[in-house]
Design an enzyme around this catalytic site. Structure first.
Site, PDB file in Angstrom:
ATOM      1  N   LYS A  92     -20.991  -9.272   5.539  1.00  0.00           N
ATOM      2  CA  LYS A  92     -22.158  -9.353   5.411  1.00  0.00           C
ATOM      3  C   LYS A  92     -22.043 -11.258   5.757  1.00  0.00           C
ATOM      4  O   LYS A  92     -21.250 -11.765   5.647  1.00  0.00           O
ATOM      5  CB  LYS A  92     -23.229  -8.190   4.604  1.00  0.00           C
ATOM      6  CG  LYS A  92     -23.118  -7.209   5.195  1.00  0.00           C
ATOM      7  CD  LYS A  92     -24.075  -5.685   4.059  1.00  0.00           C
ATOM      8  CE  LYS A  92     -23.382  -4.790   4.463  1.00  0.00           C
ATOM      9  NZ  LYS A  92     -25.219  -4.203   4.315  1.00  0.00           N
TER      10      LYS A  92
ATOM     11  N   HIS B 240     -24.084  -2.544  13.826  1.00  0.00           N
ATOM     12  CA  HIS B 240     -24.268  -2.113  12.440  1.00  0.00           C
ATOM     13  C   HIS B 240     -25.730  -1.822  12.176  1.00  0.00           C
ATOM     14  O   HIS B 240     -26.485  -2.679  13.356  1.00  0.00           O
ATOM     15  CB  HIS B 240     -24.136  -2.844  11.325  1.00  0.00           C
ATOM     16  CG  HIS B 240     -24.128  -2.257   9.657  1.00  0.00           C
ATOM     17  ND1 HIS B 240     -25.674  -3.069   9.670  1.00  0.00           N
ATOM     18  CD2 HIS B 240     -23.220  -2.576   8.346  1.00  0.00           C
ATOM     19  CE1 HIS B 240     -25.322  -2.456   7.706  1.00  0.00           C
ATOM     20  NE2 HIS B 240     -24.731  -2.869   7.845  1.00  0.00           N
TER      21      HIS B 240
ATOM     22  N   GLU C  29     -23.957   5.973   8.982  1.00  0.00           N
ATOM     23  CA  GLU C  29     -24.366   5.030   7.523  1.00  0.00           C
ATOM     24  C   GLU C  29     -25.759   5.398   7.641  1.00  0.00           C
ATOM     25  O   GLU C  29     -26.567   4.704   8.416  1.00  0.00           O
ATOM     26  CB  GLU C  29     -24.402   3.526   7.534  1.00  0.00           C
ATOM     27  CG  GLU C  29     -22.995   3.394   7.290  1.00  0.00           C
ATOM     28  CD  GLU C  29     -22.404   1.782   7.222  1.00  0.00           C
ATOM     29  OE1 GLU C  29     -22.444   1.162   6.299  1.00  0.00           O
ATOM     30  OE2 GLU C  29     -23.077   0.710   7.333  1.00  0.00           O
TER      31      GLU C  29
ATOM     32  N   SER D 108     -24.206   2.841  -0.280  1.00  0.00           N
ATOM     33  CA  SER D 108     -24.037   2.767  -1.247  1.00  0.00           C
ATOM     34  C   SER D 108     -23.035   2.981  -2.244  1.00  0.00           C
ATOM     35  O   SER D 108     -22.955   3.584  -3.253  1.00  0.00           O
ATOM     36  CB  SER D 108     -25.366   3.358  -2.130  1.00  0.00           C
ATOM     37  OG  SER D 108     -26.979   2.161  -2.223  1.00  0.00           O
TER      38      SER D 108
END
Ligand code: PGA
Length: 223
Positions: free
Chosen positions: A9, A101, A150, A186
């Site tokens: 990121k 994303h 995700e 996570s």
């Protein structure tokens, strides 16, 4: 083959990026089995740093057998698009690009149509798009060969989704038979092996835990 993708990121200066690779190399040198698996492609490792770090990290990644990816790409080709980075400019350094994303969809209003264009442009430059979807409603472009599921509630929260649930969602996605299926949200050194043990999960997309070379190395050791 397991595909492990690090998504840094908007983190790391050039100095921090170089140090990360140096530390990872030191750790891998203590574990020739994992290093060999990476070099022989049994574990395929992709690191996605911020754009400006790509040329700096490319020579450090290559000898370890690690590939670089971008975190995003322009939906336009080369031209008058101020601030955009087209596929052509990164094609020599990147084998992969993350597309769609959830942070880009939510914060930068990226649509399924934009994502479809990015996938096409990436493939034209022989860059493999890693298409992220949040649920079964996000459209998977027909040529997407890598899809990362995700769930938004799992990203950066510590609430990772259980592998059995992830596999159940996979069944509902319209994936092509050959597509690789990754999970992200996570993932950390403690839970990574539960995903990697599943035959139906081809790999992981890792945010926070990829920032620390030791945590990332620990995940690679599980693969
Ligand atoms: P996380 O991020 O591992 O920090 O949850 C994953 C991602 O956003 O790709």
């Amino acid at each position: 083959m397991k595909l492990i993708v690090a998504n840094w990121k908007s983190h790391k200066t050039d100095k921090e990026g170089v140090e990360w690779f140096q530390e990872l190399e030191t750790l891998l040198n203590t574990n020739p089995i994992t290093l060999e698996k990476i070099r022989e492609n049994q574990i395929r490792v992709v690191v996605c740093p911020p754009f400006p770090l790509l040329p700096l990290l490319h020579p450090l990644a290559q000898p370890l057998g690690i590939f670089l990816g971008a975190q995003n790409i322009s939906s336009h080709e080369e031209g008058s698009f101020t601030g955009e980075v087209p596929t052509l400019i990164i094609a020599d350094m990147c084998q992969y690009v993350i597309v769609g994303h959830s942070e880009r969809r939510a914060l930068f209003h990226e649509t399924d149509a934009d994502i479809g264009k990015k996938v096409t442009l990436a493939l034209e430059q022989r860059i493999e798009p890693i298409v992220c979807v949040r649920n079964e409603e996000d459209i998977i472009p027909p040529h997407a060969s890598i899809v990362a599921y995700e769930p938004v509630a799992a990203i950066g929260t510590g609430n990772n989704m259980r592998p059995e649930e992830v596999v159940a969602v996979k069944e509902t996605l319209l994936l092509s038979q050959k597509a690789l299926f990754l999970y992200g949200g996570s993932v950390d050194p403690e839970n990574a092996s539960s995903y990697l043990a599943h035959q139906q999960i081809d790999g992981l997309l890792i945010g926070s835990a990829s920032l620390d070379p030791y945590q990332f190395y620990t995940i690679l050791r599980e693969a």
